[in-house]
Scaffold this motif. Structure first.
Motif, PDB file in Angstrom:
ATOM      1  N   THR A  30       0.843  -1.200   0.000  1.00 29.46           N
ATOM      2  CA  THR A  30       0.000   0.000   0.000  1.00 29.46           C
ATOM      3  C   THR A  30       0.881   1.253   0.000  1.00 29.46           C
ATOM      4  OG1 THR A  30      -0.148   0.641   2.354  1.00 29.46           O
ATOM      5  CG2 THR A  30      -1.499  -1.230   1.651  1.00 29.46           C
ATOM      6  N   MET A  31       0.228   2.384  -0.255  1.00 24.27           N
ATOM      7  CA  MET A  31       0.909   3.671  -0.086  1.00 24.27           C
ATOM      8  C   MET A  31       0.421   4.373   1.180  1.00 24.27           C
ATOM      9  SD  MET A  31       1.736   5.182  -3.787  1.00 24.27           S
ATOM     10  CE  MET A  31       0.142   5.917  -4.100  1.00 24.27           C
ATOM     11  N   GLY A  32      -0.225   3.619   2.059  1.00 24.74           N
ATOM     12  CA  GLY A  32      -0.628   4.188   3.344  1.00 24.74           C
ATOM     13  C   GLY A  32      -1.880   5.048   3.265  1.00 24.74           C
ATOM     14  N   ARG A  39      -8.148  -2.175   4.299  1.00 22.59           N
ATOM     15  CA  ARG A  39      -8.452  -3.072   5.421  1.00 22.59           C
ATOM     16  C   ARG A  39      -8.985  -4.416   4.924  1.00 22.59           C
ATOM     17  NH1 ARG A  39     -11.712  -4.642   9.663  1.00 22.59           N
ATOM     18  NH2 ARG A  39     -10.665  -4.398  11.664  1.00 22.59           N
ATOM     19  N   SER A  40      -9.809  -4.370   3.864  1.00 23.72           N
ATOM     20  CA  SER A  40     -10.380  -5.620   3.342  1.00 23.72           C
ATOM     21  C   SER A  40      -9.273  -6.537   2.814  1.00 23.72           C
ATOM     22  CB  SER A  40     -11.411  -5.322   2.247  1.00 23.72           C
ATOM     23  OG  SER A  40     -10.773  -4.858   1.068  1.00 23.72           O
ATOM     24  N   LEU A  41      -8.226  -5.942   2.219  1.00 24.27           N
ATOM     25  CA  LEU A  41      -7.097  -6.750   1.728  1.00 24.27           C
ATOM     26  C   LEU A  41      -6.335  -7.366   2.910  1.00 24.27           C
ATOM     27  CD1 LEU A  41      -7.716  -5.163  -0.915  1.00 24.27           C
ATOM     28  CD2 LEU A  41      -5.274  -4.760  -1.164  1.00 24.27           C
ATOM     29  N   ALA A 144       0.261 -12.390  -2.299  1.00 19.47           N
ATOM     30  CA  ALA A 144       0.217 -10.926  -2.216  1.00 19.47           C
ATOM     31  C   ALA A 144      -1.163 -10.468  -2.671  1.00 19.47           C
ATOM     32  CB  ALA A 144       1.305 -10.302  -3.074  1.00 19.47           C
ATOM     33  N   TYR A 145      -1.648  -9.413  -2.024  1.00 18.45           N
ATOM     34  CA  TYR A 145      -3.051  -8.989  -2.164  1.00 18.45           C
ATOM     35  C   TYR A 145      -3.150  -7.622  -2.829  1.00 18.45           C
ATOM     36  CZ  TYR A 145      -3.803 -13.011   0.695  1.00 18.45           C
ATOM     37  OH  TYR A 145      -3.816 -14.314   1.129  1.00 18.45           O
ATOM     38  N   PHE A 146      -3.985  -7.543  -3.878  1.00 18.33           N
ATOM     39  CA  PHE A 146      -4.171  -6.297  -4.622  1.00 18.33           C
ATOM     40  C   PHE A 146      -5.660  -6.070  -4.856  1.00 18.33           C
ATOM     41  CE2 PHE A 146       0.070  -7.754  -5.551  1.00 18.33           C
ATOM     42  CZ  PHE A 146       0.833  -6.589  -5.567  1.00 18.33           C
ATOM     43  N   ALA A 183     -15.975   4.860  -4.836  1.00 20.97           N
ATOM     44  CA  ALA A 183     -14.932   3.892  -4.477  1.00 20.97           C
ATOM     45  C   ALA A 183     -13.994   4.537  -3.464  1.00 20.97           C
ATOM     46  CB  ALA A 183     -14.165   3.479  -5.723  1.00 20.97           C
ATOM     47  N   LYS A 184     -13.685   3.808  -2.396  1.00 23.78           N
ATOM     48  CA  LYS A 184     -12.790   4.373  -1.370  1.00 23.78           C
ATOM     49  C   LYS A 184     -11.409   4.588  -1.965  1.00 23.78           C
ATOM     50  CE  LYS A 184     -15.220   2.970   2.623  1.00 23.78           C
ATOM     51  NZ  LYS A 184     -15.332   3.604   3.930  1.00 23.78           N
ATOM     52  N   SER A 185     -10.802   5.713  -1.613  1.00 22.08           N
ATOM     53  CA  SER A 185      -9.469   6.039  -2.105  1.00 22.08           C
ATOM     54  C   SER A 185      -8.825   7.032  -1.145  1.00 22.08           C
ATOM     55  CB  SER A 185      -9.577   6.663  -3.500  1.00 22.08           C
ATOM     56  OG  SER A 185      -8.370   7.328  -3.828  1.00 22.08           O
TER      57      SER A 185
HETATM   58  P1  AMP Z   1      -2.865   2.323  -2.658  1.00 22.23           P
HETATM   59  O1  AMP Z   1      -2.495   2.584  -1.251  1.00 22.23           O
HETATM   60  O2  AMP Z   1      -3.871   3.272  -3.222  1.00 22.23           O
HETATM   61  O3  AMP Z   1      -1.662   2.132  -3.561  1.00 22.23           O
HETATM   62  O4  AMP Z   1      -3.619   0.922  -2.663  1.00 22.23           O
HETATM   63  C1  AMP Z   1      -3.023  -0.223  -2.124  1.00 22.23           C
HETATM   64  C2  AMP Z   1      -3.856  -1.430  -2.479  1.00 22.23           C
HETATM   65  O5  AMP Z   1      -5.170  -1.276  -1.957  1.00 22.23           O
HETATM   66  C3  AMP Z   1      -4.006  -1.615  -4.013  1.00 22.23           C
HETATM   67  O6  AMP Z   1      -3.930  -2.996  -4.320  1.00 22.23           O
HETATM   68  C4  AMP Z   1      -5.379  -1.062  -4.254  1.00 22.23           C
HETATM   69  O7  AMP Z   1      -6.006  -1.622  -5.383  1.00 22.23           O
HETATM   70  C5  AMP Z   1      -6.114  -1.455  -2.995  1.00 22.23           C
HETATM   71  N1  AMP Z   1      -7.277  -0.589  -2.807  1.00 22.23           N
HETATM   72  C6  AMP Z   1      -7.282   0.775  -2.773  1.00 22.23           C
HETATM   73  N2  AMP Z   1      -8.543   1.227  -2.660  1.00 22.23           N
HETATM   74  C7  AMP Z   1      -9.355   0.133  -2.634  1.00 22.23           C
HETATM   75  C8  AMP Z   1     -10.765  -0.052  -2.548  1.00 22.23           C
HETATM   76  N3  AMP Z   1     -11.612   0.969  -2.480  1.00 22.23           N
HETATM   77  N4  AMP Z   1     -11.235  -1.325  -2.541  1.00 22.23           N
HETATM   78  C9  AMP Z   1     -10.374  -2.376  -2.641  1.00 22.23           C
HETATM   79  N5  AMP Z   1      -9.048  -2.263  -2.727  1.00 22.23           N
HETATM   80  C10 AMP Z   1      -8.537  -1.027  -2.722  1.00 22.23           C
END
Ligand code: AMP
Length: 280
Positions: A30-32, A39-41, A144-146, A183-185
């Motif tokens: 993740t990038m934090g 959390r789901s991952l 690994a989870y994405f 979508a959460k971001s």
């Molecule tokens: P990021 O921190 O944005 O680089 O995301 C890290 C990981 O979390 C990546 O594999 C993303 O695809 C996943 N991720 C980010 N947002 C979501 C979301 N809303 N639902 C599921 N996975 C997510």
């Protein structure tokens, strides 16, 4: 409190100890600024592995020169609480200098990185593939989870793992959304209240497009036009791309009769958001 590990050597110590005890290891890159999507991952990784490493690293090499590397939100204390609550074992939170010590090597995947997000972000996926390869070599996880939220990234990582024979299972996880569909971001924090409302045009447009396909529409052109129209009805929104591509090649299709990815990127004010759906 969950250990927040800053060095590669220390991560390796943890992992070597786990391996000696015969434990399996999961990795969640993740990038934090973690949210329910991350959390789901982590929860899935914890369910499927004995030990879980969450990497928490705003990777400079995957940002373009005019992108938001500096302003990207960071909060390692909040991230540590979330990881601990989700059951992770350690957080790997290196400084850029720990990860890139005059490095001259990059990993890049051809073709499937040139369209969609690769068009606007031409250096992005090489940055992602390089840092993920490094994390794979540092942690040597079993799995690994994405998230499917970054559908092109998931596809690119799968291809990289196959092409370079990484002995790691890649697990794709569904998109987690806010109650109203967004979508959460981590980047949602950039949005003003008005922009937050406007951002709903992404999920709304995709919902429309998906319904058309489910109701039997096969013409990509018509579905794309409907998605674009819905986004264009929102005055704060500016389309980067709306595309429907084959799920395996990420090449545009004219007829929807194979598994497809419908993916969009839209600027809401200055913030670039992405969303997608897959029809298997
Ligand atoms: P990021 O921190 O944005 O680089 O995301 C890290 C990981 O979390 C990546 O594999 C993303 O695809 C996943 N991720 C980010 N947002 C979501 C979301 N809303 N639902 C599921 N996975 C997510």
């Amino acid at each position: 409190m969950i250990p927040v590990v800053k060095t590669i050597d220390e991560v390796r110590k943890y992992v070597n100890e786990w391996r000696r005890a015969g434990k399996t290891v999961g990795l969640v890159p993740t990038m934090g600024y973690l949210h329910e999507g991350h959390r789901s991952l982590i929860v899935r990784a914890v369910a499927e592995n004995d030990c879980v490493v969450v990497s928490d690293f705003v990777n400079p090499t995957q940002f373009g020169p005019n992108e938001d590397f500096e302003s990207y939100p960071r909060d390692i204390n909040a991230d540590a609480s979330l990881c601990e609550g989700a059951g992770a074992s350690i957080i790997f939170n290196p400084e850029p200098e720990e990860m890139y010590d005059n490095a001259l090597t990059t990993v890049s995947v051809a073709e499937i990185t040139s369209g969609l997000c690769g068009k606007t972000r031409p250096t992005h996926f090489a940055g992602v593939c390089t840092v993920v390869s490094k994390l794979f070599n540092i942690v040597k996880p079993d799995r690994a989870y994405f998230g499917q939220k970054d559908a092109q990234q998931l596809c690119v990582i799968r291809k990289m793992v196959k092409d370079l024979n990484f002995d790691i299972e890649i697990v794709g996880c569904p998109i987690v959304r806010e109650e109203d569909g967004l979508a959460k971001s981590s980047r949602n924090t950039y949005l003003s209240e008005e922009e937050r409302q406007a951002a709903l045009c992404l999920s709304r447009s995709l919902k429309k497009g998906r319904k058309m396909i489910e109701d039997g529409e096969h013409s990509t052109e018509k579905v794309i036009a409907a998605i674009r129209a819905e986004i264009e009805s929102e005055k704060l929104a500016k389309i980067d791309y709306v595309e429907i591509v084959a799920l395996d090649t990420l090449k545009p299709v004219s007829e929807i009769n194979v598994p497809v990815l419908a993916a969009i990127a839209v600027y809401i004010g200055k913030t670039r958001l992405i969303d997608n759906f897959i029809i298997e």
